[in-house]
Design a protein around this motif. Structure first.
Motif, PDB file in Angstrom:
ATOM      1  N   ARG A  77       0.838  -1.191   0.000  1.00  0.00           N
ATOM      2  CA  ARG A  77       0.000   0.000   0.000  1.00  0.00           C
ATOM      3  C   ARG A  77       0.869   1.234   0.000  1.00  0.00           C
ATOM      4  N   ALA A  78       0.366   2.279  -0.629  1.00  0.00           N
ATOM      5  CA  ALA A  78       1.081   3.544  -0.657  1.00  0.00           C
ATOM      6  C   ALA A  78       1.228   4.085   0.762  1.00  0.00           C
ATOM      7  N   GLY A  79       2.435   4.488   1.102  1.00  0.00           N
ATOM      8  CA  GLY A  79       2.721   5.014   2.428  1.00  0.00           C
ATOM      9  C   GLY A  79       3.117   3.976   3.444  1.00  0.00           C
ATOM     10  N   ASP A  80       2.919   2.687   3.149  1.00  0.00           N
ATOM     11  CA  ASP A  80       3.299   1.614   4.066  1.00  0.00           C
ATOM     12  C   ASP A  80       4.561   0.933   3.568  1.00  0.00           C
ATOM     13  N   ALA A  81       5.413   0.540   4.500  1.00  0.00           N
ATOM     14  CA  ALA A  81       6.678  -0.100   4.146  1.00  0.00           C
ATOM     15  C   ALA A  81       6.440  -1.550   3.747  1.00  0.00           C
ATOM     16  N   GLY A  82       7.078  -1.961   2.677  1.00  0.00           N
ATOM     17  CA  GLY A  82       7.070  -3.349   2.233  1.00  0.00           C
ATOM     18  C   GLY A  82       8.496  -3.855   2.106  1.00  0.00           C
ATOM     19  N   VAL A  83       8.640  -5.150   1.961  1.00  0.00           N
ATOM     20  CA  VAL A  83       9.964  -5.762   1.923  1.00  0.00           C
ATOM     21  C   VAL A  83      10.085  -6.610   0.658  1.00  0.00           C
ATOM     22  N   ALA A  84      11.044  -6.265  -0.178  1.00  0.00           N
ATOM     23  CA  ALA A  84      11.421  -7.102  -1.318  1.00  0.00           C
ATOM     24  C   ALA A  84      12.647  -7.929  -0.927  1.00  0.00           C
ATOM     25  N   GLU A  85      12.732  -9.145  -1.434  1.00  0.00           N
ATOM     26  CA  GLU A  85      13.792 -10.061  -1.026  1.00  0.00           C
ATOM     27  C   GLU A  85      14.591 -10.534  -2.236  1.00  0.00           C
ATOM     28  N   VAL A  86      15.890 -10.694  -2.007  1.00  0.00           N
ATOM     29  CA  VAL A  86      16.784 -11.325  -2.972  1.00  0.00           C
ATOM     30  C   VAL A  86      17.216 -12.660  -2.376  1.00  0.00           C
ATOM     31  N   ASP A  87      16.784 -13.761  -3.002  1.00  0.00           N
ATOM     32  CA  ASP A  87      17.134 -15.106  -2.534  1.00  0.00           C
ATOM     33  C   ASP A  87      18.454 -15.526  -3.164  1.00  0.00           C
ATOM     34  N   LEU A  88      19.434 -15.832  -2.309  1.00  0.00           N
ATOM     35  CA  LEU A  88      20.773 -16.223  -2.765  1.00  0.00           C
ATOM     36  C   LEU A  88      21.011 -17.695  -2.442  1.00  0.00           C
ATOM     37  N   SER A 119      13.851  -2.781   2.144  1.00  0.00           N
ATOM     38  CA  SER A 119      12.625  -2.126   2.591  1.00  0.00           C
ATOM     39  C   SER A 119      12.287  -0.988   1.635  1.00  0.00           C
ATOM     40  N   VAL A 120      11.064  -1.006   1.122  1.00  0.00           N
ATOM     41  CA  VAL A 120      10.628  -0.005   0.152  1.00  0.00           C
ATOM     42  C   VAL A 120       9.284   0.548   0.590  1.00  0.00           C
ATOM     43  N   THR A 121       9.123   1.866   0.506  1.00  0.00           N
ATOM     44  CA  THR A 121       7.873   2.533   0.877  1.00  0.00           C
ATOM     45  C   THR A 121       7.375   3.330  -0.319  1.00  0.00           C
ATOM     46  N   PRO A 122       6.429   2.806  -1.083  1.00  0.00           N
ATOM     47  CA  PRO A 122       5.921   3.544  -2.245  1.00  0.00           C
ATOM     48  C   PRO A 122       5.108   4.747  -1.806  1.00  0.00           C
ATOM     49  N   GLN A 123       5.123   5.782  -2.631  1.00  0.00           N
ATOM     50  CA  GLN A 123       4.429   7.015  -2.299  1.00  0.00           C
ATOM     51  C   GLN A 123       3.149   7.214  -3.088  1.00  0.00           C
ATOM     52  N   LYS A 124       2.893   6.384  -4.092  1.00  0.00           N
ATOM     53  CA  LYS A 124       1.682   6.535  -4.895  1.00  0.00           C
ATOM     54  C   LYS A 124       1.212   5.168  -5.370  1.00  0.00           C
ATOM     55  N   ARG A 125      -0.066   5.125  -5.759  1.00  0.00           N
ATOM     56  CA  ARG A 125      -0.669   3.882  -6.228  1.00  0.00           C
ATOM     57  C   ARG A 125      -0.275   3.629  -7.677  1.00  0.00           C
ATOM     58  N   GLY A 126      -0.559   2.398  -8.140  1.00  0.00           N
ATOM     59  CA  GLY A 126      -0.309   2.063  -9.532  1.00  0.00           C
ATOM     60  C   GLY A 126       0.462   0.765  -9.655  1.00  0.00           C
ATOM     61  N   GLN A 127       0.768   0.405 -10.889  1.00  0.00           N
ATOM     62  CA  GLN A 127       1.563  -0.778 -11.171  1.00  0.00           C
ATOM     63  C   GLN A 127       2.976  -0.358 -11.525  1.00  0.00           C
ATOM     64  N   PHE A 128       3.949  -0.965 -10.845  1.00  0.00           N
ATOM     65  CA  PHE A 128       5.339  -0.590 -11.023  1.00  0.00           C
ATOM     66  C   PHE A 128       6.180  -1.841 -11.241  1.00  0.00           C
ATOM     67  N   GLU A 129       7.345  -1.627 -11.817  1.00  0.00           N
ATOM     68  CA  GLU A 129       8.285  -2.716 -12.057  1.00  0.00           C
ATOM     69  C   GLU A 129       9.450  -2.593 -11.093  1.00  0.00           C
TER      70      GLU A 129
END
Length: 384
Positions: A110-121, A165-175
């Motif tokens: 969600r916009a404004g909430d922190a999310g976590v992307a992971e790199v699996d090694l 940790s990534v915190t998006p600032q706006k809605r939409g579809q992103f890559e």
């Protein structure tokens, strides 16, 4: 991986300027090869660091002094410097060999909430560890690029998850892209970079905002936009969902529990209460850019709270068919649609049949949004 004898020979030649290129270029001219060796393209080649250039300058000076003085000690020192440079390239090649990685993105963001992307090694080498790696991540949903480091040694056969940790600032579809993996292991003379070709799409839902709207029939105001886990006590079954902490034991659906093997809860409608039907029309003439973003956030926030209270029936976006909201999966489908919703050109087919407990929306001053129940003002976004 190489598929021919020529590629296999070049694969073992770490001095090849195309060693880490995804598509090998067959260049035979001497001058272009030399220029590409000392001035490699960004994120494609082996690059000399400042320490490496200093080592080369010292080696040149030491070589000239050794030839002029014919000193064996200077020749030994020159051999040591050149040997360390070659050893650096070999160990750097081993550091990347049989090292696999994968990119994972959060399912709900969600916009404004922190999310976590992971790199699996995963280090599939049998003997040598991998260390001192840096992963470069980037996306349009954040202003700055992310850098994730492998701080500790990854031993043979081990796997690890690196989090960003990534915190998006706006809605939409992103890559979300993994643009490169680099390392200066072991001595910092060479910086080797592998181009990253991993990318994942992620849908960012609108932010949860505060609003004022009397959800309950008794006139109770829900002014904070907080989630309410209140179940009704009527006889109409709205939904069967998994048990959550705090649910009443009398609401357990024993047949569904025996069938699924986990506690399931009956979600009932309250006596005297009927569900709401949301209708959203994204007319570009009616909605300015700031008002429209508030509208999307309000629709998701109100729909979520109505669903938690068992008061949400359907949601209709523009001229699409009404979407029944019975489960949390249906609610998430709605969030995905609202996250991708755009303003439309004025249309003559904006008419919709009025029905009981239908909620519509309209713009207010100061980027606010009003809520109308059957055409009458019933609430608005909290613009304090």
């Amino acid at each position: 991986m190489p598929h021919s004898d020529v590629d296999l020979k070049n694969w073992h030649n770490w001095t090849d300027p195309d060693f880490f290129a995804t598509v090998r270029q067959h260049e035979s001219r001497v001058v272009p090869l030399f220029l590409r060796q000392i001035l490699p393209a960004r994120l494609l080649r082996t690059r000399m660091t400042l320490t490496g250039w200093c080592l080369i300058v010292v080696s040149l000076g030491l070589g000239l002094a050794a030839y002029n003085t014919a000193s064996n000690i200077l020749f030994l020192a020159l051999s040591l410097l050149l040997g360390s440079l070659i050893l650096s390239g070999i160990l750097s090649w081993i550091n990347f060999r049989k090292l696999n990685w994968n990119l994972r993105v959060p399912s709900n963001l969600r916009a404004g909430d922190a999310g976590v992307a992971e790199v699996d090694l995963v280090n599939e080498k049998a003997v040598f560890p991998s260390m001192s790696l840096c992963f470069q991540l980037e996306s349009e949903m954040v202003a700055q690029k992310g850098t994730v480091y492998l701080k500790n040694t990854l031993n043979p056969g081990e796997s690890r998850k690196l989090k960003w940790s990534v915190t998006p600032q706006k809605r939409g579809q992103f890559e979300l892209r993994l643009s490169g993996v680099r390392s200066q292991f072991p001595f910092g003379f060479l910086q080797k970079t592998i181009v990253g070709n991993l990318h994942k799409n992620v849908i960012v839902w609108p932010a949860h905002i505060e609003y004022i709207f009397p959800i309950s029939s008794g006139g109770q105001q829900l002014s904070t936009g907080a989630v309410k886990n209140r179940l009704g006590q009527g006889s109409d079954l709205l939904n069967i969902r998994p048990y959550e902490r705090g649910d009443a034991l009398r609401s357990i659906h024993w047949k569904a529990t025996a069938r699924t093997g986990q506690l399931m809860i009956r979600q009932l409608a309250e006596e005297g209460e009927s569900g709401y039907h949301l209708y959203v029309h994204s007319d570009a003439v009616v909605w300015g850019e700031s008002h429209f973003e508030q509208l999307c956030a309000l629709v998701c926030s109100l729909a979520e709270d109505l669903f938690r209270c068992g008061r949400l029936k359907t949601v209709k976006l523009n001229d699409s068919y009404p979407l029944p909201i019975r489960t949390k999966h249906d609610l998430h489908i709605l969030f995905d649609q609202v996250a991708l919703l755009e303003r439309l050109d004025p249309s003559a087919n904006a008419f919709v049949n009025q029905q009981r407990n239908q909620l519509t929306f309209g713009p207010l001053s100061e980027a606010g949004v009003a809520i109308y129940l059957e055409g009458n003002y019933a609430g608005q976004t909290d613009i304090r």
